[in-house]
Design a protein around this motif. Structure first.
Motif, mmCIF file in Angstrom:
data_model
loop_
_atom_site.group_PDB
_atom_site.id
_atom_site.type_symbol
_atom_site.label_atom_id
_atom_site.label_comp_id
_atom_site.label_asym_id
_atom_site.label_seq_id
_atom_site.Cartn_x
_atom_site.Cartn_y
_atom_site.Cartn_z
ATOM 1 N N MET A 106 0.830 -1.203 0.000
ATOM 2 C CA MET A 106 0.000 0.000 0.000
ATOM 3 C C MET A 106 0.869 1.260 0.000
ATOM 4 S SD MET A 106 -2.888 1.109 2.827
ATOM 5 C CE MET A 106 -1.716 1.351 4.170
ATOM 6 N N PHE A 107 1.826 1.325 0.902
ATOM 7 C CA PHE A 107 2.648 2.525 1.019
ATOM 8 C C PHE A 107 3.538 2.727 -0.210
ATOM 9 C CE2 PHE A 107 2.033 1.677 5.674
ATOM 10 C CZ PHE A 107 1.188 2.758 5.878
ATOM 11 N N GLY A 108 3.898 1.653 -0.888
ATOM 12 C CA GLY A 108 4.751 1.769 -2.062
ATOM 13 C C GLY A 108 4.115 2.576 -3.178
ATOM 14 N N LYS A 109 2.803 2.647 -3.189
ATOM 15 C CA LYS A 109 2.100 3.403 -4.234
ATOM 16 C C LYS A 109 1.820 4.838 -3.808
ATOM 17 C CE LYS A 109 -0.221 -0.523 -6.481
ATOM 18 N NZ LYS A 109 0.253 -1.650 -5.681
ATOM 19 N N TYR A 110 2.131 5.174 -2.567
ATOM 20 C CA TYR A 110 1.815 6.518 -2.085
ATOM 21 C C TYR A 110 2.687 7.602 -2.729
ATOM 22 C CZ TYR A 110 -1.615 5.417 1.493
ATOM 23 O OH TYR A 110 -2.763 5.049 2.141
ATOM 24 N N LEU A 161 -6.458 6.186 -3.933
ATOM 25 C CA LEU A 161 -7.331 6.894 -4.879
ATOM 26 C C LEU A 161 -8.144 7.973 -4.150
ATOM 27 C CD1 LEU A 161 -8.484 3.871 -7.055
ATOM 28 C CD2 LEU A 161 -7.017 5.771 -7.786
ATOM 29 N N ALA A 162 -8.556 7.667 -2.928
ATOM 30 C CA ALA A 162 -9.292 8.672 -2.156
ATOM 31 C C ALA A 162 -8.411 9.878 -1.860
ATOM 32 C CB ALA A 162 -9.813 8.057 -0.860
ATOM 33 N N LEU A 163 -7.148 9.623 -1.549
ATOM 34 C CA LEU A 163 -6.233 10.727 -1.285
ATOM 35 C C LEU A 163 -6.003 11.573 -2.527
ATOM 36 C CD1 LEU A 163 -3.703 8.759 0.929
ATOM 37 C CD2 LEU A 163 -5.056 10.717 1.660
ATOM 38 N N ILE A 164 -5.869 10.904 -3.671
ATOM 39 C CA ILE A 164 -5.674 11.636 -4.918
ATOM 40 C C ILE A 164 -6.904 12.487 -5.232
ATOM 41 C CG2 ILE A 164 -5.482 11.323 -7.422
ATOM 42 C CD1 ILE A 164 -3.614 8.944 -6.843
#
Length: 221
Positions: A106-110, A161-164
């Protein structure tokens, strides 16, 4: 009151197994309190994550009787079925040991989250500015609850996606407008239902879709 706590155990090189622990606990005690007592009094090798104990840090996410929850804010008496509580690690992540999982997937895509999705907060006495993510506590529960994130490793995932969608700069990376992005979501909304802080990732993903269809976002990369 007496409870039977059944914990899925996974150790390096070993096969998964379920260990049962009989414990006395007040029904109002948190699941995390009971897990900590098991660790201190019955099995010091039990691995799990915890930190704040107040539903803020997101460290103690686990599957409790089949449902993703934060163990620190879940009362054991409210989730036990016939006095039995089954604890399993979050789904969709590599298990490090027992209830502790590796969230690097998960964090790797942040890295796709642009600075505009971060909130600058006052560092207080240190007189420095710190950055934190809006609202999301990064617990990984939405990934575990999402049927797509569990079966499609390339999927960016609900929280990212929610953060984006919070970005105010009017542009998104191309991967957001791809099969691995918003178009992979099946609108099950399990992420929103299970999110312990009401971040509502499912609704944010649908909002991103609408903005892409209306041409309100510039796709880059």
């Amino acid at each position: 009151m007496r409870f039977r706590v059944v914990i899925k155990r996974v150790k390096a090189g070993g096969e998964p197994r379920f260990d049962a622990f009989d414990v006395e606990a007040d029904p109002s005690e948190s699941v995390l309190d009971v897990v900590e007592r098991i660790s201190l009094e019955k099995d010091r090798t039990l691995a799990f994550e915890h930190a704040c104990h107040h539903g803020v840090c997101g460290a103690c996410g686990m599957v409790i009787n089949g449902v993703e929850r934060l163990a620190c804010i879940t009362r054991i008496g409210e989730v036990a079925k016939g006095g039995v509580v089954v604890l399993e690690p979050l789904r969709g992540f590599k298990v490090i040991s027992d209830l502790a999982v590796d969230k690097s997937r998960m964090f790797g895509k942040y890295k796709l989250v642009t600075p505009s999705t971060l909130e600058i907060v006052d560092g207080g006495l240190q007189e420095v500015q710190l950055e934190k993510l809006y609202d999301c506590i990064e617990c990984g529960i939405c990934y575990s609850a999402c049927p797509i994130a569990n079966t499609f490793p390339e999927y960016l995932g609900p929280s990212l996606l929610a953060l984006i969608s919070k970005s105010g700069d009017g542009k998104v990376p191309a991967v957001v407008d791809s099969r691995a992005g918003v178009w992979a979501c099946h609108a099950a909304f399990e992420c929103s239902v299970r999110c312990p802080v009401g971040f509502k990732p499912g609704e944010s993903i649908m909002r991103l879709r609408r903005r892409l269809l209306k041409g309100e976002l510039r796709v880059e990369g």
